[in-house]
Design an enzyme around this catalytic site. Sequence first.
Site, PDB file in Angstrom:
ATOM      1  N   ARG A   1      38.663  28.061  33.260  1.00 20.03           N
ATOM      2  CA  ARG A   1      38.760  28.619  34.609  1.00 20.03           C
ATOM      3  C   ARG A   1      37.475  28.417  35.413  1.00 20.03           C
ATOM      4  O   ARG A   1      37.068  29.275  36.192  1.00 20.03           O
ATOM      5  CB  ARG A   1      39.117  30.111  34.554  1.00 20.03           C
ATOM      6  CG  ARG A   1      40.454  30.403  33.897  1.00 20.03           C
ATOM      7  CD  ARG A   1      41.628  29.769  34.631  1.00 20.03           C
ATOM      8  NE  ARG A   1      42.867  30.036  33.946  1.00 20.03           N
ATOM      9  CZ  ARG A   1      43.407  29.238  33.012  1.00 20.03           C
ATOM     10  NH1 ARG A   1      42.811  28.099  32.693  1.00 20.03           N
ATOM     11  NH2 ARG A   1      44.543  29.551  32.420  1.00 20.03           N
TER      12      ARG A   1
ATOM     13  N   SER B   1      46.761  36.250  38.393  1.00 20.70           N
ATOM     14  CA  SER B   1      46.025  36.891  37.301  1.00 20.70           C
ATOM     15  C   SER B   1      44.687  37.419  37.799  1.00 20.70           C
ATOM     16  O   SER B   1      43.915  36.692  38.424  1.00 20.70           O
ATOM     17  CB  SER B   1      45.782  35.894  36.164  1.00 20.70           C
ATOM     18  OG  SER B   1      47.002  35.498  35.584  1.00 20.70           O
TER      19      SER B   1
ATOM     20  N   GLU C   1      38.963  36.920  37.655  1.00 20.42           N
ATOM     21  CA  GLU C   1      39.475  35.573  37.919  1.00 20.42           C
ATOM     22  C   GLU C   1      39.768  35.423  39.408  1.00 20.42           C
ATOM     23  O   GLU C   1      39.558  34.365  39.989  1.00 20.42           O
ATOM     24  CB  GLU C   1      40.744  35.301  37.102  1.00 20.42           C
ATOM     25  CG  GLU C   1      41.279  33.889  37.268  1.00 20.42           C
ATOM     26  CD  GLU C   1      42.371  33.549  36.267  1.00 20.42           C
ATOM     27  OE1 GLU C   1      43.268  32.776  36.634  1.00 20.42           O
ATOM     28  OE2 GLU C   1      42.331  34.057  35.123  1.00 20.42           O
TER      29      GLU C   1
END
Length: 307
Positions: free
Chosen positions: A178, A227, A297
């Site tokens: 990520r 998310s 995130e």
Amino acid sequence: MAASDLATDLKQAMPDLRGSLQAGVSLADLTWFRVGGPAEALFLPADADDLAYFLARLPGEVPVTVIGLGSNLIVRDGGIPGVVIRLGRGFSEVAVEGTRITAGAAVPDVKVARAAGDAAIAGFSFLRGIPGCIGGALRMNGGAYGGETRDVVVEVETVTRKGEKVTLSNADMGYSYRHSSVPDDMIFTRATFEGRTGDAEVIAAEMAKITESREATQPIKSRTGGSTFKNPPGTSAWKLVDAAGCRGLVVGNAQVSELHANFLINLGGATAADIEGLGEEVRRRVKETSGVTLEWEIKRIGVPKAG
């Protein structure tokens, strides 16, 4: 400098600008959470050349913030100082040649997944599960359902803060979970991806399964942002949130989803402060119960509302 002053001054200094430059535009309508204050100035470039022209003439002291579809984003209630850049129609092309796909940074991930499926190119089904655009997937190494952006990227076209066009290879992106190590002031404009020859029916079945899974397990019809937290090594963020007793937790008009504990929801009338405050309370409780510090995130940008 007032918002109108900044936009006006920039227009006067850039007579050949072709894109739209507006002052004081609310950003709430441009995010999936539907929260956030205004941009001091919002620029929608006509294409990569227009973007390069703008940046080359933008004073160095003016902050620049880039947003995409707003699916993984909290804009704070005080808005964003400086210039917010949003790529639109001039960055929405998709082209297929053999097993290669070229896509503009504003193209929704799902559109690339569908283009690959229609051309029987395997390796892109995971994009069906990412609610954002290609620019965000490139920046965050977006991934889902066993695939990541770095698995298929060949090269990425960018424009630097100084207005220079630079092409990066996959290796130049510095990908990890990520994350990419590309400087924040480089703006992705287009990317080339490589898949492999596949079976159209198999690919269609893969994407249908992903769609079914998302609809069954995620609050995709709510005002949400994807998310919320990154998965810590060896476990899932939602499991830690659940174990901390946070499923359904409410702060103001924001709630941890009852359906999926790693999603936050705007119940209606939530502020950005409600949503971010809820996320921080979740992080506090998870740290208290498990010793794990969850990493956001979702990107949080802008300034809090004064007072």
